[in-house]
Design a protein around this motif. Sequence first.
Motif, PDB file in Angstrom:
ATOM      1  N   UNK A  16      -9.965-132.616  39.684  1.00 49.44           N
ATOM      2  CA  UNK A  16      -8.508-132.567  39.843  1.00 49.44           C
ATOM      3  C   UNK A  16      -7.904-131.903  38.620  1.00 49.44           C
ATOM      4  N   UNK A  17      -7.090-130.879  38.845  1.00 50.59           N
ATOM      5  CA  UNK A  17      -6.359-130.216  37.762  1.00 50.59           C
ATOM      6  C   UNK A  17      -4.960-130.816  37.768  1.00 50.59           C
ATOM      7  N   UNK A  18      -4.541-131.384  36.631  1.00 48.42           N
ATOM      8  CA  UNK A  18      -3.281-132.125  36.556  1.00 48.42           C
ATOM      9  C   UNK A  18      -2.285-131.454  35.620  1.00 48.42           C
ATOM     10  N   UNK A  19      -1.008-131.557  35.971  1.00 46.75           N
ATOM     11  CA  UNK A  19       0.076-131.077  35.109  1.00 46.75           C
ATOM     12  C   UNK A  19       0.354-132.126  34.035  1.00 46.75           C
ATOM     13  N   UNK A  20       1.226-131.803  33.097  1.00 45.78           N
ATOM     14  CA  UNK A  20       1.566-132.722  32.004  1.00 45.78           C
ATOM     15  C   UNK A  20       2.093-134.064  32.505  1.00 45.78           C
ATOM     16  N   UNK A  21       2.822-134.039  33.606  1.00 47.94           N
ATOM     17  CA  UNK A  21       3.403-135.270  34.142  1.00 47.94           C
ATOM     18  C   UNK A  21       2.424-136.061  35.013  1.00 47.94           C
ATOM     19  N   UNK A  22       1.173-135.612  35.130  1.00 48.85           N
ATOM     20  CA  UNK A  22       0.163-136.311  35.918  1.00 48.85           C
ATOM     21  C   UNK A  22       0.084-135.885  37.371  1.00 48.85           C
ATOM     22  N   UNK A  23       0.958-134.961  37.763  1.00 47.89           N
ATOM     23  CA  UNK A  23       0.959-134.460  39.138  1.00 47.89           C
ATOM     24  C   UNK A  23      -0.244-133.540  39.349  1.00 47.89           C
ATOM     25  N   UNK A  24      -0.899-133.672  40.498  1.00 53.62           N
ATOM     26  CA  UNK A  24      -2.061-132.840  40.797  1.00 53.62           C
ATOM     27  C   UNK A  24      -1.611-131.426  41.134  1.00 53.62           C
ATOM     28  N   UNK A  25      -2.132-130.462  40.392  1.00 55.80           N
ATOM     29  CA  UNK A  25      -1.844-129.053  40.659  1.00 55.80           C
ATOM     30  C   UNK A  25      -2.735-128.571  41.795  1.00 55.80           C
ATOM     31  N   UNK A  26      -4.026-128.838  41.667  1.00 52.12           N
ATOM     32  CA  UNK A  26      -4.990-128.422  42.693  1.00 52.12           C
ATOM     33  C   UNK A  26      -6.223-129.327  42.606  1.00 52.12           C
ATOM     34  N   UNK A  27      -6.866-129.568  43.764  1.00 52.80           N
ATOM     35  CA  UNK A  27      -8.102-130.344  43.824  1.00 52.80           C
ATOM     36  C   UNK A  27      -9.227-129.433  44.293  1.00 52.80           C
ATOM     37  N   UNK A  28     -10.378-129.578  43.660  1.00 55.37           N
ATOM     38  CA  UNK A  28     -11.566-128.818  44.030  1.00 55.37           C
ATOM     39  C   UNK A  28     -12.709-129.775  44.308  1.00 55.37           C
ATOM     40  N   UNK A  29     -13.600-129.380  45.216  1.00 51.43           N
ATOM     41  CA  UNK A  29     -14.858-130.089  45.342  1.00 51.43           C
ATOM     42  C   UNK A  29     -15.703-129.689  44.142  1.00 51.43           C
ATOM     43  N   UNK A  30     -16.429-130.626  43.572  1.00 48.85           N
ATOM     44  CA  UNK A  30     -17.264-130.342  42.400  1.00 48.85           C
ATOM     45  C   UNK A  30     -18.396-129.404  42.803  1.00 48.85           C
ATOM     46  N   UNK A  31     -18.624-128.391  42.011  1.00 44.60           N
ATOM     47  CA  UNK A  31     -19.660-127.409  42.292  1.00 44.60           C
ATOM     48  C   UNK A  31     -20.993-127.829  41.702  1.00 44.60           C
ATOM     49  N   UNK A  32     -22.027-127.701  42.509  1.00 47.61           N
ATOM     50  CA  UNK A  32     -23.400-127.917  42.072  1.00 47.61           C
ATOM     51  C   UNK A  32     -24.235-126.765  42.607  1.00 47.61           C
ATOM     52  N   UNK A  33     -25.387-126.563  42.071  1.00 47.05           N
ATOM     53  CA  UNK A  33     -26.267-125.510  42.568  1.00 47.05           C
ATOM     54  C   UNK A  33     -25.880-124.150  42.026  1.00 47.05           C
ATOM     55  N   UNK A  34     -25.974-123.132  42.875  1.00 48.42           N
ATOM     56  CA  UNK A  34     -25.795-121.752  42.430  1.00 48.42           C
ATOM     57  C   UNK A  34     -24.351-121.262  42.430  1.00 48.42           C
ATOM     58  N   UNK A  35     -23.452-121.945  43.126  1.00 53.12           N
ATOM     59  CA  UNK A  35     -22.051-121.520  43.095  1.00 53.12           C
ATOM     60  C   UNK A  35     -21.514-121.681  41.684  1.00 53.12           C
ATOM     61  N   UNK A  36     -20.757-120.684  41.244  1.00 53.28           N
ATOM     62  CA  UNK A  36     -20.256-120.739  39.870  1.00 53.28           C
ATOM     63  C   UNK A  36     -18.735-120.750  39.778  1.00 53.28           C
ATOM     64  N   UNK A  37     -18.036-120.581  40.901  1.00 55.30           N
ATOM     65  CA  UNK A  37     -16.586-120.461  40.829  1.00 55.30           C
ATOM     66  C   UNK A  37     -15.942-121.043  42.084  1.00 55.30           C
ATOM     67  N   UNK A  38     -14.849-121.786  41.885  1.00 51.63           N
ATOM     68  CA  UNK A  38     -14.049-122.295  42.979  1.00 51.63           C
ATOM     69  C   UNK A  38     -12.616-121.824  42.758  1.00 51.63           C
ATOM     70  N   UNK A  39     -12.050-121.152  43.740  1.00 51.19           N
ATOM     71  CA  UNK A  39     -10.707-120.585  43.580  1.00 51.19           C
ATOM     72  C   UNK A  39      -9.795-121.046  44.715  1.00 51.19           C
ATOM     73  N   UNK A  40      -8.703-121.680  44.336  1.00 44.75           N
ATOM     74  CA  UNK A  40      -7.622-122.065  45.256  1.00 44.75           C
ATOM     75  C   UNK A  40      -6.328-121.731  44.536  1.00 44.75           C
TER      76      UNK A  40
END
Length: 69
Positions: free
Chosen positions: A42-66
């Motif tokens: 979870x990427x959070x702003x200063x006020x604790x609001x969620x900016x964006x949520x990602x599934x955690x990457x494992x294995x060969x994937x190296x980037x998650x973009x939303x």
Amino acid sequence: MRYETLKADKYGYVQIDAKKYSTSPRYANQEVLVGITYNQVDILADNGEIIVQHERLYGEKTKSMKWQP
């Protein structure tokens, strides 16, 4: 959940365990709070609001973009 304060690069990505996760373009070159669990990032702003949520990457994937305009 563990929390870390990370600085986004000029493209708005933060790096966790050699994997990159997008924030929002407005957070490029800024620090964001990141909440990390075994299956989610979870990427959070200063006020604790969620900016964006990602599934955690494992294995060969190296980037998650939303992109949130």
